[in-house]
Design a protein around this motif. Sequence first.
Motif, PDB file in Angstrom:
ATOM      1  N   ALA A 309       0.834  -1.197   0.000  1.00  0.00           N
ATOM      2  CA  ALA A 309       0.000   0.000   0.000  1.00  0.00           C
ATOM      3  C   ALA A 309       0.874   1.254   0.000  1.00  0.00           C
ATOM      4  O   ALA A 309       0.576   2.241  -0.699  1.00  0.00           O
ATOM      5  N   GLU A 310       1.943   1.209   0.772  1.00  0.00           N
ATOM      6  CA  GLU A 310       2.879   2.333   0.802  1.00  0.00           C
ATOM      7  C   GLU A 310       3.535   2.524  -0.564  1.00  0.00           C
ATOM      8  O   GLU A 310       3.705   3.653  -1.038  1.00  0.00           O
ATOM      9  N   ALA A 311       3.893   1.406  -1.223  1.00  0.00           N
ATOM     10  CA  ALA A 311       4.509   1.491  -2.548  1.00  0.00           C
ATOM     11  C   ALA A 311       3.534   2.072  -3.577  1.00  0.00           C
ATOM     12  O   ALA A 311       3.929   2.862  -4.447  1.00  0.00           O
ATOM     13  N   LEU A 312       2.265   1.695  -3.466  1.00  0.00           N
ATOM     14  CA  LEU A 312       1.254   2.272  -4.370  1.00  0.00           C
ATOM     15  C   LEU A 312       1.120   3.772  -4.146  1.00  0.00           C
ATOM     16  O   LEU A 312       1.035   4.562  -5.093  1.00  0.00           O
ATOM     17  N   GLU A 313       1.095   4.165  -2.895  1.00  0.00           N
ATOM     18  CA  GLU A 313       0.949   5.587  -2.559  1.00  0.00           C
ATOM     19  C   GLU A 313       2.144   6.396  -3.056  1.00  0.00           C
ATOM     20  O   GLU A 313       2.000   7.522  -3.533  1.00  0.00           O
ATOM     21  N   ARG A 314       3.321   5.813  -2.988  1.00  0.00           N
ATOM     22  CA  ARG A 314       4.534   6.500  -3.455  1.00  0.00           C
ATOM     23  C   ARG A 314       4.624   6.561  -4.983  1.00  0.00           C
ATOM     24  O   ARG A 314       5.422   7.313  -5.525  1.00  0.00           O
ATOM     25  N   GLY A 315       3.861   5.713  -5.652  1.00  0.00           N
ATOM     26  CA  GLY A 315       3.970   5.624  -7.104  1.00  0.00           C
ATOM     27  C   GLY A 315       5.058   4.674  -7.564  1.00  0.00           C
ATOM     28  O   GLY A 315       5.414   4.639  -8.744  1.00  0.00           O
ATOM     29  N   THR A 316       5.579   3.858  -6.644  1.00  0.00           N
ATOM     30  CA  THR A 316       6.617   2.891  -7.001  1.00  0.00           C
ATOM     31  C   THR A 316       6.042   1.785  -7.879  1.00  0.00           C
ATOM     32  O   THR A 316       6.700   1.306  -8.805  1.00  0.00           O
ATOM     33  N   ILE A 317       4.816   1.366  -7.569  1.00  0.00           N
ATOM     34  CA  ILE A 317       4.178   0.297  -8.332  1.00  0.00           C
ATOM     35  C   ILE A 317       2.851   0.792  -8.896  1.00  0.00           C
ATOM     36  O   ILE A 317       2.278   1.766  -8.416  1.00  0.00           O
ATOM     37  N   GLU A 318       2.380   0.094  -9.934  1.00  0.00           N
ATOM     38  CA  GLU A 318       1.149   0.485 -10.609  1.00  0.00           C
ATOM     39  C   GLU A 318      -0.053  -0.337 -10.154  1.00  0.00           C
ATOM     40  O   GLU A 318      -1.187   0.150 -10.153  1.00  0.00           O
ATOM     41  N   ASP A 319       0.183  -1.578  -9.774  1.00  0.00           N
ATOM     42  CA  ASP A 319      -0.919  -2.469  -9.414  1.00  0.00           C
ATOM     43  C   ASP A 319      -0.346  -3.660  -8.674  1.00  0.00           C
ATOM     44  O   ASP A 319       0.855  -3.975  -8.795  1.00  0.00           O
ATOM     45  N   VAL A 320      -1.195  -4.346  -7.905  1.00  0.00           N
ATOM     46  CA  VAL A 320      -0.746  -5.545  -7.204  1.00  0.00           C
ATOM     47  C   VAL A 320      -1.926  -6.480  -6.989  1.00  0.00           C
ATOM     48  O   VAL A 320      -3.051  -6.033  -6.728  1.00  0.00           O
ATOM     49  N   LEU A 321      -1.654  -7.762  -7.136  1.00  0.00           N
ATOM     50  CA  LEU A 321      -2.608  -8.816  -6.786  1.00  0.00           C
ATOM     51  C   LEU A 321      -1.962  -9.667  -5.706  1.00  0.00           C
ATOM     52  O   LEU A 321      -0.828 -10.132  -5.879  1.00  0.00           O
ATOM     53  N   ILE A 322      -2.654  -9.873  -4.600  1.00  0.00           N
ATOM     54  CA  ILE A 322      -2.134 -10.709  -3.523  1.00  0.00           C
ATOM     55  C   ILE A 322      -2.884 -12.030  -3.540  1.00  0.00           C
ATOM     56  O   ILE A 322      -4.120 -12.061  -3.586  1.00  0.00           O
ATOM     57  N   ALA A 323      -2.146 -13.119  -3.549  1.00  0.00           N
ATOM     58  CA  ALA A 323      -2.758 -14.445  -3.594  1.00  0.00           C
ATOM     59  C   ALA A 323      -3.673 -14.636  -2.392  1.00  0.00           C
ATOM     60  O   ALA A 323      -3.271 -14.416  -1.246  1.00  0.00           O
ATOM     61  N   GLN A 324      -4.903 -15.081  -2.672  1.00  0.00           N
ATOM     62  CA  GLN A 324      -5.899 -15.232  -1.622  1.00  0.00           C
ATOM     63  C   GLN A 324      -5.973 -16.648  -1.064  1.00  0.00           C
ATOM     64  O   GLN A 324      -6.626 -16.884  -0.051  1.00  0.00           O
ATOM     65  N   ASN A 325      -5.298 -17.573  -1.741  1.00  0.00           N
ATOM     66  CA  ASN A 325      -5.322 -18.955  -1.287  1.00  0.00           C
ATOM     67  C   ASN A 325      -4.137 -19.705  -1.889  1.00  0.00           C
ATOM     68  O   ASN A 325      -3.374 -19.136  -2.690  1.00  0.00           O
TER      69      ASN A 325
END
Length: 475
Positions: A309-325
């Motif tokens: 979330a911090e990386a998204l806020e900084r603009g370091t990353i554009e998108d992320v998917l976290i494995a749910q299972n």
Amino acid sequence: MSVSPELRDADAAFLARIEAMLGKGGVAPAEPRYLEEPRGRYIGRAAAVLRPSGTAEVQEIVRACAEARVALVPYSGGTGLVGGQVMAEGPLPVLLSTERMHAVRDIDLIDDVLVAEAGVILADAQAAAREAGRLFPLSLASEGSARIGGLLATNAGGVNVVRYGNARALCLGIEAVMADGSLLSDLTRLHKNNMGFDLRDLLIGSEGTLGIICAASLKLFPAPVETATGWIALDTPARALELFGLARERLGSAIEAFELVGAQGIAFLGEKLPGVTVPKSAATPWYVLAEVADGAGSDVPARFEAMLAEALERGTIEDVLIAQNVAQRAAFWTVREQIPEANRLIGSISSHDISVPRSRLVEFIERGGAAIHAIDPSLRINCFGHIGDGNLHYNVFPPAGRSRDDFEPVRGRVKEAVHDLAHALGGSVSAEHGIGRLKTGDMTRYADPGRLAAMQAIKRALDPRGILNPGAVLP
């Protein structure tokens, strides 16, 4: 080192002698599967495949080869990518396969050690550790067929090096047969042992040129209880390094893997392996597959999400998917693990296993692309790998609709451009795959002369007749 002129063909009389030693099943025909390396660059020769069932039989084989001056090529899982397991020239050798030496001799949960014979398949070693409630962390795409002896002989890396180190770092002791048939019996479980030269480390990474690894005592670790895996979309390799720095600050040693994947690799999957499900994140030029893990109460998933979330806020990353299972985690890893297979199906002009300091990764990728496209702007580059430890697989392919054979005239220039750049940036032209026979010329070109002279002296001292994997590693 060149192949010794004193070596002789393994003839019928020699094979009959070996068969009498090993009995039924101990000598097998040299079928094509033993003689072809995965990329199809080398086709080997052998009089037969010798299949010992234990270390004592390896000793008998090596003594017989030394006496008859017959070359012996060790064969493990056959997954090596630098031709170390195939001998195409010189007197007719025999192959020594460890496939019948597949016992897990012991698992000790106080010492946290697993003792495995050389022919144990990596996935089976992982499973044995898991059943005992422990983790053996060496992990790579070929773990379903790669064997412990070959993994140690090449000092294999894989995806978890950033936390656990290469195969060398995971091995406490070794049992090996030397070139005269004598036994090095050092299956120690000690983490501290300063009794003279470290012969274990000498044999690890020597690719069967100094001795035949028969068994090893391997480190086990607590099995992680909390795990989180993310597929992360970003714009540049520089952003990936920025994310890695942030992850280290927020998560420390919980980082198990940090893999860089280029969009070209994803395109190759669509071209050759459309059944592989690619995560539906934002379409960007680069991706990172990151995994973190730790013990109970570490709150790793929440910390991982907070970092992203911090990386998204900084603009370091554009998108992320976290494995749910577990299934989604496995799907993420399938993408990474199938990229080499897609590469193989397309057919690379030249493949490179390089490492550079992390501080030079971005420069390498930028300058490497410019160098390759100066040779031919139509060439496609699939750059992916273990960004956490500076190891990139930098592979060059023909344009769509063309064959790698069409570009054979420029193959040498491509390889030289990539390797010269890695060397100039303080890197290595062999990060985790070894030297084999494919890169012996690179040893002459890039190795420090003092280092090379010392290696040649060690080879002469430990294998004076030159019977162990002749032509591999040393030019």
